[in-house]
Design an enzyme around this catalytic site. Structure first.
Site, short mmCIF file in Angstrom:
data_model
loop_
_atom_site.label_atom_id
_atom_site.label_comp_id
_atom_site.label_asym_id
_atom_site.label_seq_id
_atom_site.Cartn_x
_atom_site.Cartn_y
_atom_site.Cartn_z
N ARG A 126 46.99 -5.89 8.10
CA ARG A 126 48.06 -5.65 7.13
C ARG A 126 48.00 -4.19 6.72
O ARG A 126 46.97 -3.75 6.21
CB ARG A 126 47.86 -6.52 5.87
CG ARG A 126 47.80 -8.01 6.14
CD ARG A 126 49.19 -8.65 6.11
NE ARG A 126 49.20 -9.96 6.75
CZ ARG A 126 49.07 -11.11 6.09
NH1 ARG A 126 48.91 -11.11 4.79
NH2 ARG A 126 49.12 -12.26 6.74
N GLU A 130 48.37 -2.49 4.31
CA GLU A 130 48.43 -2.52 2.85
C GLU A 130 48.33 -1.11 2.28
O GLU A 130 47.50 -0.33 2.72
CB GLU A 130 47.25 -3.33 2.29
CG GLU A 130 47.32 -4.82 2.52
CD GLU A 130 48.38 -5.49 1.69
OE1 GLU A 130 48.99 -4.81 0.82
OE2 GLU A 130 48.61 -6.69 1.90
N ARG A 173 41.07 -7.04 -4.02
CA ARG A 173 41.18 -8.19 -3.13
C ARG A 173 41.99 -7.99 -1.86
O ARG A 173 42.32 -8.93 -1.17
CB ARG A 173 41.72 -9.40 -3.90
CG ARG A 173 43.12 -9.21 -4.40
CD ARG A 173 43.48 -10.28 -5.43
NE ARG A 173 44.93 -10.36 -5.56
CZ ARG A 173 45.60 -11.50 -5.53
NH1 ARG A 173 44.98 -12.63 -5.36
NH2 ARG A 173 46.91 -11.50 -5.69
N HIS A 174 42.33 -6.72 -1.56
CA HIS A 174 43.10 -6.46 -0.34
C HIS A 174 42.29 -5.69 0.69
O HIS A 174 41.66 -4.69 0.38
CB HIS A 174 44.36 -5.64 -0.66
CG HIS A 174 45.44 -6.46 -1.28
ND1 HIS A 174 45.64 -6.51 -2.64
CD2 HIS A 174 46.37 -7.27 -0.72
CE1 HIS A 174 46.67 -7.32 -2.89
NE2 HIS A 174 47.12 -7.80 -1.75
N GLU A 224 44.67 -16.60 -5.50
CA GLU A 224 45.23 -17.30 -4.35
C GLU A 224 44.39 -17.02 -3.10
O GLU A 224 44.06 -15.88 -2.81
CB GLU A 224 46.66 -16.81 -4.15
CG GLU A 224 47.34 -17.39 -2.95
CD GLU A 224 48.12 -16.34 -2.17
OE1 GLU A 224 48.11 -16.43 -0.94
OE2 GLU A 224 48.70 -15.44 -2.79
N SER A 254 48.15 -19.55 1.56
CA SER A 254 49.57 -19.82 1.49
C SER A 254 49.87 -20.76 2.63
O SER A 254 49.38 -20.55 3.74
CB SER A 254 50.36 -18.54 1.70
OG SER A 254 50.85 -18.11 0.47
N ARG A 282 38.18 -13.44 1.33
CA ARG A 282 38.62 -13.79 -0.02
C ARG A 282 37.97 -15.08 -0.50
O ARG A 282 37.60 -15.21 -1.66
CB ARG A 282 40.15 -13.91 -0.04
CG ARG A 282 40.73 -13.58 -1.40
CD ARG A 282 42.23 -13.57 -1.40
NE ARG A 282 42.80 -12.25 -1.17
CZ ARG A 282 44.09 -11.98 -1.33
NH1 ARG A 282 44.92 -12.93 -1.69
NH2 ARG A 282 44.55 -10.77 -1.11
#
Length: 300
Positions: free
Chosen positions: A72, A74, A80-81, A223, A226, A274
């Site tokens: 990703r 990001e 948390r990324h 989270e 998903s 995570r």
């Protein structure tokens, strides 16, 4: 943990697959991708095995999973990324209802938590000495709440969420605290999210198309998963893509893969680092990755 993920899914008749990480276009429809040149063609690093796991279902595999890197691009410098992480992905045929996917998650994570607590005591004690944490509270049968119920709990506690909006990090954290107080668990599933806050390929609810057959899973108010039932008919998929502002021609091969008929199916994606971070209540995801790749770090 990865071992347990594989073991549990094998025991539930999932087949392991390996999908390519070099792909043309972008796998999640435009979100942050790393672009590169592929022998003169534009390409990018896969943000998710989404397309390939769904194509495997179309091909009659029944149930599939993959453990592999996810990329990703990001810009988010948060606790948390990561730009590259290990994704645990699964996809399965749905016989009657998308809760079948939730049931797999329930069984899977309860098995993982048990395994970690029973067989990794030495490692957990080592972490606990340096970063003390309370053991994760979870129920034998995982709690499921609707998005509406979650919003109501937040509202009653004085947090307003914009109608049909997504939960921000603060709201998720607060909901985690409220659920822990009320139900005594730090691991729960929130389902039936508004359609507008989910990806275009998410199946709308049959009884109310403003909502969707989707869910998120939380550990300690953050989270980790998903998931959703996917749209399995090309017409609805094309319609939803256009409604979400995606040029349907850019995902033609994805849409086409459903044109010979596909069973109803759904799945989920988990970020391994995570889960470890939240299971051990660590305050930063970099502590759970051997050689973290965050927006600033390319070495070692």
């Amino acid at each position: 943990h990865m071992q347990k993920f594989r073991e549990f899914l094998f025991s539930e008749n999932f087949i392991g697959i390996h999908s390519p990480k070099l792909i043309g276009g972008s796998s999640e429809g435009g979100a942050s991708v790393f672009k590169l040149e592929y022998n003169g063609q534009p390409a990018c690093l896969a943000q998710s095995p989404q397309l390939y796991k769904q194509m495997s279902i179309c091909g009659g595999f029944g149930r599939v999973f993959e453990v592999g890197p996810v990329f990703r691009a990001e810009k988010s410098n948060t606790h948390r990324h990561l730009c590259e992480f290990i994704g645990l992905d699964a996809e399965m045929e749905i016989k009657e209802h998308y809760f079948e996917v939730c049931d797999i998650i329930d069984g899977l994570f309860v098995a993982i938590f048990k395994h970690l607590n029973e067989n990794c005591q030495k490692e957990l004690e080592t972490i606990n000495r340096q970063y003390p944490f309370e053991p994760l509270k979870y129920l034998e049968k995982t709690l499921k709440l609707t998005y509406e119920e979650g919003i109501k709990m937040l509202k009653e506690a004085g947090t307003e969420i914009e109608p049909m909006g997504d939960l921000n990090t603060e709201a998720e954290k607060k909901l985690g605290r409220l659920v822990k107080e009320k139900y005594g668990t730090e691991f729960f599933i929130l389902y039936r999210y508004p359609l507008a806050v989910r990806p275009f390929y998410t199946m709308p609810c049959y009884d109310d198309p403003a909502y969707s057959n989707s869910f998120d899973v939380f550990i300690r108010g953050e989270e980790i998963i998903s998931g959703a039932q996917r749209i399995h008919t090309p017409e609805l998929l094309r319609k939803r893509a256009i409604e979400c502002g995606i040029d349907a021609s850019t995902i033609a091969s994805y849409i086409e893969s459903f044109s010979y008929g596909a069973p109803p199916h759904g799945g989920f994606g988990v970020g391994l680092e995570r889960v470890v971070m939240l299971f051990c209540a660590l305050n930063n995801i970099r502590k759970t990755s051997l050689f973290p790749r965050d927006p600033q770090r390319l070495a070692p």
